[in-house]
Design an enzyme around this catalytic site. Structure first.
Site, short mmCIF file in Angstrom:
data_model
loop_
_atom_site.label_atom_id
_atom_site.label_comp_id
_atom_site.label_asym_id
_atom_site.label_seq_id
_atom_site.Cartn_x
_atom_site.Cartn_y
_atom_site.Cartn_z
N LYS A 32 -35.04 -65.21 -115.08
CA LYS A 32 -34.98 -64.61 -113.75
C LYS A 32 -33.54 -64.62 -113.28
O LYS A 32 -32.86 -65.64 -113.31
CB LYS A 32 -35.85 -65.40 -112.77
CG LYS A 32 -37.30 -65.48 -113.20
CD LYS A 32 -38.14 -66.19 -112.18
CE LYS A 32 -39.58 -66.27 -112.66
NZ LYS A 32 -40.46 -66.88 -111.65
N ASP A 39 -46.89 -73.23 -104.38
CA ASP A 39 -47.20 -71.79 -104.45
C ASP A 39 -48.26 -71.53 -105.50
O ASP A 39 -48.13 -70.64 -106.33
CB ASP A 39 -45.93 -71.01 -104.77
CG ASP A 39 -46.08 -69.53 -104.44
OD1 ASP A 39 -47.09 -69.16 -103.83
OD2 ASP A 39 -45.20 -68.74 -104.82
#
Length: 846
Positions: A90, A184
């Site tokens: 990422k 999350d």
């Protein structure tokens, strides 16, 4: 699935060779990359082989025959195929890399992630917070996310849910033991490999100043997978919060439904805060374990280790995925094998050259799999008995309203004016300064038509915006659209030619409207535009701008708030005044919101009134802003509900009664304002309220005659709503005068319908092929549906894969409703992918 590398994409990130594009998210882009066979060179922060994850990437084609469960003997992190370790890398957007605070946070997150040692999590295995473009590498899992698998194949069988829950609980136990919270946990963050689930994306750094929408229009997060602690705005989320989210995830896996239902987001968040999950569809064998996870008190929830016991998952050498899921995983394994066999990166195909073929090293077969539509959701639970009594309750309340309120002919919509006498044809309406999807400034959905407003030299035209449209407004002089690539584009209403465009500032300060779990992104912090005569007013980069309608030149700008929580946010303009949401200047840190009035002529601040007066919990987050204007009164949504101010002076005129506190919008017609609200309970009945337009006192409240659908337009002779088609109601009785169900598109194709408006004496709406109009008599009686094909309309289309396995939904790829903007007898129709058509509204004679 793998995507080709775009022009300008990096070919190397840190020690990794970039091979393909996996997607994009709030941080930046995500790439598939490969390290050397013996692990990449470099320092301890960039060593893919050091990660604790074992067999995190195993999918079909990688020990698929034995399907062995992970064990201590398993290999290094990342997927190793044909030489080298495969990782997902990422990268961070360039607009935040210059922020030292962000780099510090990113560096801390890399260190925290390095503490994780779990066989059930695709742990980060390398990263560099100090490189020119910071990056973080995690083990690559060639398989679908849980959300993708359930959407495609439906709910999982009980045995698979048990095993899934046990392995994710084991991952949480490992994380919590290392002092790491996931924060999350949702279906998009659980990847499926042939030998079980792998938890991803824990502790990933997110910038506190990240823009509220990427250029691609990415929307992130799912409210149903929060915990009550998240909703309450607690600063410290505990390990028990992860367990609550796991309970929601198991409910989703077992039923295919979000555990806290749908409807208004505030209602969903309220249910989460009260732990009001609907477990009626969860199989009985799983219900006790899921219910234990979803206890409202964190102390009552099981630990991850105890949850493994409650699930009683039978140990198995082969993970009990159903055949459809195994096939789904296999597609990812075959795709990776094809990429390895190609010997090079996956590149975009070069355009065809008429002088001869151009050879591009593209992997054959990678894009041959057809797009699959989501699986239809299971039927909702039966309506509670009280919903069936709606008609009787409606009749009783109508009678009560007539007697107590003296509202005469208008019972459902107790308008204070007399019904107009029948006429052969309506007169030309007044000029309207601008129109958007809610109609004019009064938000009633009623748009008078005046032939004098037709642009000189107009004839039917079609045009194409440079990017998908994301909210438009039109008037005599201009049609302006916000687009998903973070721009505004203006067209000439007479010809469709581009007048101007404007790129907004992507490095501007922005807001994060929920916790880091739920963030609604809107194109680079930009609102919908508002056209008002010769001006276009918008907010971008926290700057309220008034632009010239024909040239786009900025006349003035002032500080203001951008999109708050929803995409529909826009400034309001009427009677030479601009109304916009701003910060309370003396209390910026608490993020209190105010309503400020500016002079349209020169931007002078006329007055400011606070709309919020205390810290706002996540359950209270919504767009506090102006919502309508009529007869000198501006209406706004405040923390306490709707409020009404004198537009010129800011004097408070009224506040919504407690019975109408759940109304967030208002439609003003004559002496009344109309709104619809729904309670926080799952089965709350939608209620229509008629309010005094000045004081906002409730005149009458009745149950909605159309299940839970609010009206799109409220006129003196007709109320129009869209409920699986257009329905026209009698405002005196609430009875349906006409119903026009929509025609489903051909199999495999998708389309949407615009919200209907009352344009002059006819109802107007559109789909991806045609314009639909229903002419109304002077008494509101419909004369029948007329279908007008629209030249240049895109027609139904194959839906793109809009969901990202890690981050959520790409708005630019969604199938979204068109917008119809009727001005001067002309309908401007804007389609979601950027096509625009201008056609004449049907005349008096059929």
């Amino acid at each position: 699935m793998l995507g080709p590398l775009r022009e300008g994409a990096p070919r190397r990130i840190g020690p990794y060779e970039v091979l393909a594009r996996l997607g994009a998210g709030g941080m930046g882009e995500v790439f598939l990359a490969r390290g050397a066979e013996d692990g990449p060179e470099g320092g301890p922060e960039a060593r893919a082989g050091d990660g604790p994850e074992a067999r995190a990437g195993d999918g079909a084609g990688a020990r698929a025959g034995d399907g062995a469960r992970p064990g201590p003997e398993d290999g290094p992190a990342g997927r190793s195929v044909g030489g080298g370790t495969f990782v997902a890398v990422k990268t961070v957007r360039r607009d935040v890399v210059g922020d030292p605070a962000f780099r510090d946070r990113f560096r801390r997150e890399i260190r925290v992630a390095s503490l994780v040692d779990s066989l059930y999590a695709a742990a980060p295995v390398g990263g560099d917070a100090d490189s020119e473009v910071p990056w973080l590498a995690t083990a690559y899992v060639p398989g679908p996310s849980l959300s993708q698998a359930v959407r495609r194949g439906g709910p999982l069988p009980v045995a698979a849910v048990r095993a899934l829950g046990a392995d994710v609980a084991r991952a949480l136990a490992d994380l919590h033991g290392a002092g790491v919270l996931h924060r999350d946990l949702k279906p998009g963050n659980v990847m499926l490999s042939v030998d079980g689930p792998r938890l991803i994306d824990f502790g990933i750094a997110r910038s506190s100043t990240a823009t509220t929408m990427t250029a691609t229009g990415l929307m992130v997060g799912t409210p149903s997978f929060m915990s009550p602690e998240h909703v309450a705005g607690a600063r410290r989320v505990t390990a028990a919060s992860d367990v609550f989210c796991l309970g929601s995830l198991l409910c989703y896996a077992a039923t295919g439904e979000d555990p806290f239902g749908d409807g208004p987001l505030a209602a969903v968040l309220y249910r989460v805060s009260q732990a009001e999950a609907d477990l009626s569809r969860v199989p009985e064998e799983l219900r006790p374990a899921v219910a234990a996870c979803l206890a409202v008190d964190p102390a009552d929830r099981p630990t991850p280790a105890r949850l493994v016991e409650l699930l009683a998952a039978e140990p198995a050498k082969v993970f009990p995925w159903p055949e459809g899921v195994r096939d789904h995983i296999g597609e990812y394994g075959r795709e990776l094998a094809q990429l390895v066999a190609s010997g090079g990166p996956l590149l975009e195909a070069a355009p065809v050259d008429p002088r001869g073929p151009v050879v591009t090293p593209e992997v054959p077969g990678l894009h041959s799999v057809p797009t699959l539509a989501p699986v239809a959701a299971p039927a909702p639970p039966a309506e509670p008995p009280r919903r069936k009594r709606g008609r009787r309750a409606l009749a009783a309340l109508l009678a009560l309203a007539a007697v107590a309120g003296g509202v005469g002919a208008y019972l459902l919509w107790p308008e204070g004016t007399e019904q107009p006498p029948a006429k052969a044809a309506p007169p030309a309406g007044p000029r309207v300064p601008g129109v958007d999807d809610r109609g004019t400034a009064d938000a009633s959905g009623v748009v008078p038509q005046n032939a004098a407003q037709r642009p000189a030299g107009w004839k039917p035209w079609r045009a194409k915006l440079r990017a998908p449209a994301f909210g438009c407004s039109a008037g005599e002089k201009v049609l302006v659209c916000r687009t998903t690539d973070g721009r505004y584009e203006a067209l000439d209403p007479a010809s469709g030619k581009k007048l101007w465009d404007a790129e907004v500032d992507s490095e501007s300060p922005t807001d994060s409207y929920m916790s880091d779990r739920v963030v609604y992104f809107v194109a680079r912090d930009s609102t919908r535009p508002t056209v008002h005569d010769g001006s276009v007013v918008l907010v971008t980069g926290r700057r309220l701008q008034a632009r010239d309608a024909r040239t786009g030149v900025v006349r003035w700008e002032k500080p203001a708030l951008g999109p708050q929580y929803i995409w529909a946010t826009r400034p309001l303009v009427a009677d030479g005044i601009v109304f916009a949401a701003t910060e309370v200047a003396e209390d910026v840190e608490s993020e209190r919101v105010a309503l400020t009035a500016f002079s349209l002529a020169d931007g002078r601040r006329l007055w400011t009134k606070a709309l919020t007066n205390s810290a706002i919990s996540n359950a209270e987050r919504r767009a506090y802003e102006p919502v309508a204007y009529a007869k000198g009164i501006v209406y706004a949504l405040s923390q306490g509900g709707l409020v009404a101010y004198d537009g010129k002076t800011g004097t408070l005129l009224g506040e919504a009664d407690p019975d109408a506190k759940d109304c967030h919008e208002i439609k003003v017609l004559g002496d009344s304002g109309y709104c619809a609200g729904i309670g926080n309970h799952r089965y709350s009945q939608l209620t229509f309220h008629a309010l005094d337009a000045r004081t906002l006192a409730v005149k009458a409240s009745v149950p909605a005659p159309l299940a839970s659908v609010a009206p799109a337009a409220v006129g003196p002779n007709a109320v129009v709503a869209f409920d699986k088609g257009v329905k026209i109601l009698d405002p005196r009785t609430g009875e349906t005068l006409a119903s026009y169900p929509v025609k489903a598109p051909p199999s495999g194709l998708a389309q949407e319908w615009s919200s209907p408006l009352l344009a002059g004496d006819q109802v107007v709406y559109a789909d991806f092929s045609s314009l639909y109009t229903v002419r109304l008599g002077a008494d509101g009686k419909p004369a029948g549906l007329k279908v007008t094909p629209v030249p240049g309309a895109p027609g139904p289309r194959v839906a793109e894969e809009a969901r990202d396995p890690l981050y959520g939904t790409f708005v630019a790829r969604q199938v979204r409703s068109p917008e119809v903007l009727p001005v001067g007898g002309i309908a401007y129709i804007v389609y979601d992918k950027g096509a625009v058509a201008s056609v004449e509204l049907p005349g008096e004679k059929e």
